[in-house]
Motif scaffolding. Structure first.
Motif, PDB file in Angstrom:
ATOM      1  N   LEU A   1      17.931  92.933  40.835  1.00 12.92           N
ATOM      2  CA  LEU A   1      17.872  92.308  39.519  1.00 12.92           C
ATOM      3  C   LEU A   1      19.272  92.042  38.988  1.00 12.92           C
ATOM      4  CD1 LEU A   1      16.468  91.471  36.866  1.00 12.92           C
ATOM      5  CD2 LEU A   1      16.486  93.901  36.211  1.00 12.92           C
ATOM      6  N   ARG A   2      20.153  93.033  39.148  1.00  8.97           N
ATOM      7  CA  ARG A   2      21.524  92.908  38.651  1.00  8.97           C
ATOM      8  C   ARG A   2      22.247  91.753  39.344  1.00  8.97           C
ATOM      9  NH1 ARG A   2      23.126  97.850  39.977  1.00  8.97           N
ATOM     10  NH2 ARG A   2      22.181  98.874  38.194  1.00  8.97           N
ATOM     11  N   GLN A   3      22.021  91.606  40.646  1.00  9.82           N
ATOM     12  CA  GLN A   3      22.657  90.522  41.392  1.00  9.82           C
ATOM     13  C   GLN A   3      22.240  89.165  40.827  1.00  9.82           C
ATOM     14  OE1 GLN A   3      21.238  89.807  45.406  1.00  9.82           O
ATOM     15  NE2 GLN A   3      23.321  89.405  46.125  1.00  9.82           N
ATOM     16  N   LYS A   4      20.945  88.992  40.571  1.00 10.12           N
ATOM     17  CA  LYS A   4      20.456  87.718  40.038  1.00 10.12           C
ATOM     18  C   LYS A   4      21.026  87.441  38.650  1.00 10.12           C
ATOM     19  CE  LYS A   4      16.103  87.805  42.625  1.00 10.12           C
ATOM     20  NZ  LYS A   4      14.621  87.920  42.539  1.00 10.12           N
ATOM     21  N   LEU A   5      21.122  88.481  37.829  1.00 11.83           N
ATOM     22  CA  LEU A   5      21.652  88.298  36.481  1.00 11.83           C
ATOM     23  C   LEU A   5      23.125  87.905  36.519  1.00 11.83           C
ATOM     24  CD1 LEU A   5      19.990  91.347  34.676  1.00 11.83           C
ATOM     25  CD2 LEU A   5      19.532  88.930  34.220  1.00 11.83           C
ATOM     26  N   VAL A   6      23.905  88.614  37.327  1.00 10.26           N
ATOM     27  CA  VAL A   6      25.344  88.345  37.385  1.00 10.26           C
ATOM     28  C   VAL A   6      25.612  86.962  37.966  1.00 10.26           C
ATOM     29  CG1 VAL A   6      27.505  89.072  38.479  1.00 10.26           C
ATOM     30  CG2 VAL A   6      26.008  90.771  37.431  1.00 10.26           C
ATOM     31  N   GLN A   7      24.770  86.532  38.893  1.00  9.75           N
ATOM     32  CA  GLN A   7      24.951  85.203  39.484  1.00  9.75           C
ATOM     33  C   GLN A   7      24.733  84.086  38.468  1.00  9.75           C
ATOM     34  OE1 GLN A   7      22.254  85.322  42.834  1.00  9.75           O
ATOM     35  NE2 GLN A   7      23.813  86.097  44.239  1.00  9.75           N
TER      36      GLN A   7
ATOM     37  N   THR B   1      32.524  92.115  40.262  1.00  7.63           N
ATOM     38  CA  THR B   1      32.392  91.650  38.887  1.00  7.63           C
ATOM     39  C   THR B   1      32.524  92.869  37.987  1.00  7.63           C
ATOM     40  OG1 THR B   1      30.929  89.832  39.533  1.00  7.63           O
ATOM     41  CG2 THR B   1      30.874  90.517  37.224  1.00  7.63           C
ATOM     42  N   VAL B   2      33.371  92.771  36.976  1.00  2.13           N
ATOM     43  CA  VAL B   2      33.655  93.918  36.114  1.00  2.13           C
ATOM     44  C   VAL B   2      33.348  93.558  34.664  1.00  2.13           C
ATOM     45  CG1 VAL B   2      35.407  95.557  35.328  1.00  2.13           C
ATOM     46  CG2 VAL B   2      35.451  94.724  37.695  1.00  2.13           C
ATOM     47  N   PHE B   3      32.347  94.225  34.091  1.00  2.00           N
ATOM     48  CA  PHE B   3      32.101  94.097  32.658  1.00  2.00           C
ATOM     49  C   PHE B   3      33.174  94.913  31.950  1.00  2.00           C
ATOM     50  CE2 PHE B   3      28.030  92.776  34.269  1.00  2.00           C
ATOM     51  CZ  PHE B   3      27.572  91.858  33.329  1.00  2.00           C
ATOM     52  N   THR B   4      33.929  94.260  31.074  1.00  2.00           N
ATOM     53  CA  THR B   4      35.089  94.910  30.480  1.00  2.00           C
ATOM     54  C   THR B   4      35.098  94.776  28.969  1.00  2.00           C
ATOM     55  OG1 THR B   4      37.502  95.157  30.713  1.00  2.00           O
ATOM     56  CG2 THR B   4      36.644  92.903  30.549  1.00  2.00           C
ATOM     57  N   ASP B   5      35.852  95.670  28.350  1.00  2.00           N
ATOM     58  CA  ASP B   5      36.047  95.688  26.906  1.00  2.00           C
ATOM     59  C   ASP B   5      37.546  95.827  26.666  1.00  2.00           C
ATOM     60  OD1 ASP B   5      34.865  96.346  24.040  1.00  2.00           O
ATOM     61  OD2 ASP B   5      36.376  97.871  24.452  1.00  2.00           O
ATOM     62  N   ILE B   6      38.075  95.198  25.631  1.00  2.00           N
ATOM     63  CA  ILE B   6      39.529  95.206  25.463  1.00  2.00           C
ATOM     64  C   ILE B   6      40.061  96.514  24.897  1.00  2.00           C
ATOM     65  CG2 ILE B   6      39.741  92.709  25.278  1.00  2.00           C
ATOM     66  CD1 ILE B   6      39.878  93.081  22.229  1.00  2.00           C
ATOM     67  N   SER B   7      39.216  97.303  24.212  1.00  2.00           N
ATOM     68  CA  SER B   7      39.710  98.522  23.573  1.00  2.00           C
ATOM     69  C   SER B   7      39.417  99.786  24.370  1.00  2.00           C
ATOM     70  CB  SER B   7      39.107  98.663  22.166  1.00  2.00           C
ATOM     71  OG  SER B   7      37.694  98.795  22.240  1.00  2.00           O
ATOM     72  N   CYS B   8      38.579  99.697  25.382  1.00  2.00           N
ATOM     73  CA  CYS B   8      38.196 100.867  26.175  1.00  2.00           C
ATOM     74  C   CYS B   8      39.380 101.356  27.012  1.00  2.00           C
ATOM     75  CB  CYS B   8      37.023 100.492  27.079  1.00  2.00           C
ATOM     76  SG  CYS B   8      36.720 101.631  28.434  1.00  2.00           S
ATOM     77  N   GLY B   9      39.665 102.657  26.919  1.00  2.00           N
ATOM     78  CA  GLY B   9      40.794 103.217  27.650  1.00  2.00           C
ATOM     79  C   GLY B   9      40.668 103.079  29.152  1.00  2.00           C
ATOM     80  N   PHE B  10      39.462 103.277  29.685  1.00  2.00           N
ATOM     81  CA  PHE B  10      39.276 103.158  31.131  1.00  2.00           C
ATOM     82  C   PHE B  10      39.366 101.700  31.585  1.00  2.00           C
ATOM     83  CE2 PHE B  10      37.212 107.367  30.595  1.00  2.00           C
ATOM     84  CZ  PHE B  10      38.008 108.072  31.488  1.00  2.00           C
ATOM     85  N   CYS B  11      38.940 100.766  30.725  1.00  2.00           N
ATOM     86  CA  CYS B  11      39.117  99.344  31.045  1.00  2.00           C
ATOM     87  C   CYS B  11      40.602  99.008  31.109  1.00  2.00           C
ATOM     88  CB  CYS B  11      38.438  98.469  29.990  1.00  2.00           C
ATOM     89  SG  CYS B  11      36.646  98.633  29.917  1.00  2.00           S
TER      90      CYS B  11
ATOM     91  N   ILE C   1      30.573  95.950  39.668  1.00  2.00           N
ATOM     92  CA  ILE C   1      29.395  95.536  40.425  1.00  2.00           C
ATOM     93  C   ILE C   1      29.828  94.776  41.672  1.00  2.00           C
ATOM     94  CG2 ILE C   1      27.268  94.178  40.362  1.00  2.00           C
ATOM     95  CD1 ILE C   1      27.221  94.568  37.361  1.00  2.00           C
ATOM     96  N   ALA C   2      29.281  95.174  42.808  1.00  2.00           N
ATOM     97  CA  ALA C   2      29.541  94.471  44.063  1.00  2.00           C
ATOM     98  C   ALA C   2      28.719  93.188  44.114  1.00  2.00           C
ATOM     99  CB  ALA C   2      29.195  95.369  45.249  1.00  2.00           C
ATOM    100  N   ASP C   3      29.040  92.329  45.068  1.00  2.00           N
ATOM    101  CA  ASP C   3      28.342  91.043  45.169  1.00  2.00           C
ATOM    102  C   ASP C   3      26.848  91.194  45.436  1.00  2.00           C
ATOM    103  OD1 ASP C   3      30.307  89.266  44.512  1.00  2.00           O
ATOM    104  OD2 ASP C   3      30.845  88.735  46.568  1.00  2.00           O
TER     105      ASP C   3
END
Length: 285
Positions: A127-133, A153-163, A248-250
């Motif tokens: 499901l995740r693959q189809k959504l990200v595509q 594919t990396v879901f990111t946030d600008i304020s998150c320390g780990f991001c 997320i991997a391809d």
């Protein structure tokens, strides 16, 4: 069905999930949910059930998935056919035959202990693959080497320390042959200050520079345009995101939160090896 690809990947998923900034306001719940398989021997006294009992099979099943786990307590579960085990302060459930283990809560999953399969991830990854595509290349902020060997594919946030930590090493990921496609996930939600800043990043003429500036607290001029931030945020939620970064991997497999460059390269290499077709046997004679 995707195998867990050895304890290395299971450990990476458990540990890396801790290396993520939770969606506001559920950070404490996320940390608690992802902690059980990371507690190491010596931090508590492990239960020692009688061999051959359902309790012993439960302990064996947990150790099959993560040898470092310390099972502090195991007893009958409220539902027939399962044992209830406490690992790292969280309850998990194991079938009496030792075959299946269920970790409840955000970030939890159902595992086949014999095959070392994450059954939940096997279902979600497709499901995740189809959504990200669905996210066009033009709506991503891409940092890539000249000839990438892997892509995430990396879901990111600008304020998150780990991001920010992940992005501070972007040159290292690229040097190891990993292309990083960033998509937006403002943790504070649509309409927040975080969201407005990410819209400005995605509307910038040089989005790569704007993203780097935002992650380093350098000012990014406020802009507004037709942008994919709402769409990417929605896809992140539908993909089961519990914290950023989410890598997320391809093939749709979630690789965790922050993963150091060399470890991420090793995981991706291992995934490629598992996915490669077996060599065809040559006919005798």
């Amino acid at each position: 069905m995707r195998p867990l690809r050895s304890s290395l990947v299971l450990a990476a998923l458990a540990v890396a999930s801790l290396a993520a900034c939770a969606k506001v306001p559920s950070e404490a719940a996320t940390a608690k949910a992802t902690a059980p398989l990371t507690r190491t021997a010596g931090s508590s006294v492990e239960a020692k059930p009688v061999a051959g009992t359902p309790e012993a099979r439960a302990v064996d099943a947990i150790h099959a998935l993560e040898p470092r786990a310390v099972v502090e307590h195991v007893s009958a579960a409220p539902i027939p056919g399962f044992r209830e085990a406490v690992v790292g302060g969280q309850v998990t459930y194991v079938s009496d035959d030792g075959r299946y283990m269920f970790i409840p809560g955000p970030g939890g999953a159902l595992y086949d202990a014999q095959k070392k399969d994450n059954l939940t991830e096997a279902s979600l990854s497709g499901l995740r693959q189809k959504l990200v595509q669905q996210i066009p290349a033009s709506d991503r902020i891409v940092f890539a080497p000249p000839a990438p060997k892997h892509r995430v594919t990396v879901f990111t946030d600008i304020s998150c320390g780990f991001c920010r930590k992940f992005h501070s090493q972007i040159a290292e990921y690229n040097a190891l042959g990993i292309e990083v496609d960033y998509v937006a996930f403002p943790r504070a939600g649509i309409g927040s200050d975080d969201y407005r800043q990410m819209v400005s990043v995605w509307c910038a003429a040089d989005r790569k520079k704007a993203l780097t500036d935002a992650k380093n607290d350098r000012p990014v001029p406020q802009r507004s345009c037709k942008n994919p931030v709402d769409m990417e945020y929605d896809i992140g939620q539908r993909s089961g995101l519990t914290g950023t970064p989410m890598v997320i991997a391809d093939d749709g497999t979630q690789l965790g939160g922050y993963v150091p460059p060399e470890k991420l390269r090793d995981i991706l290499d291992q995934m490629d090896t598992k996915a490669a077709p077996a060599p065809t046997a040559k006919p005798a004679g």
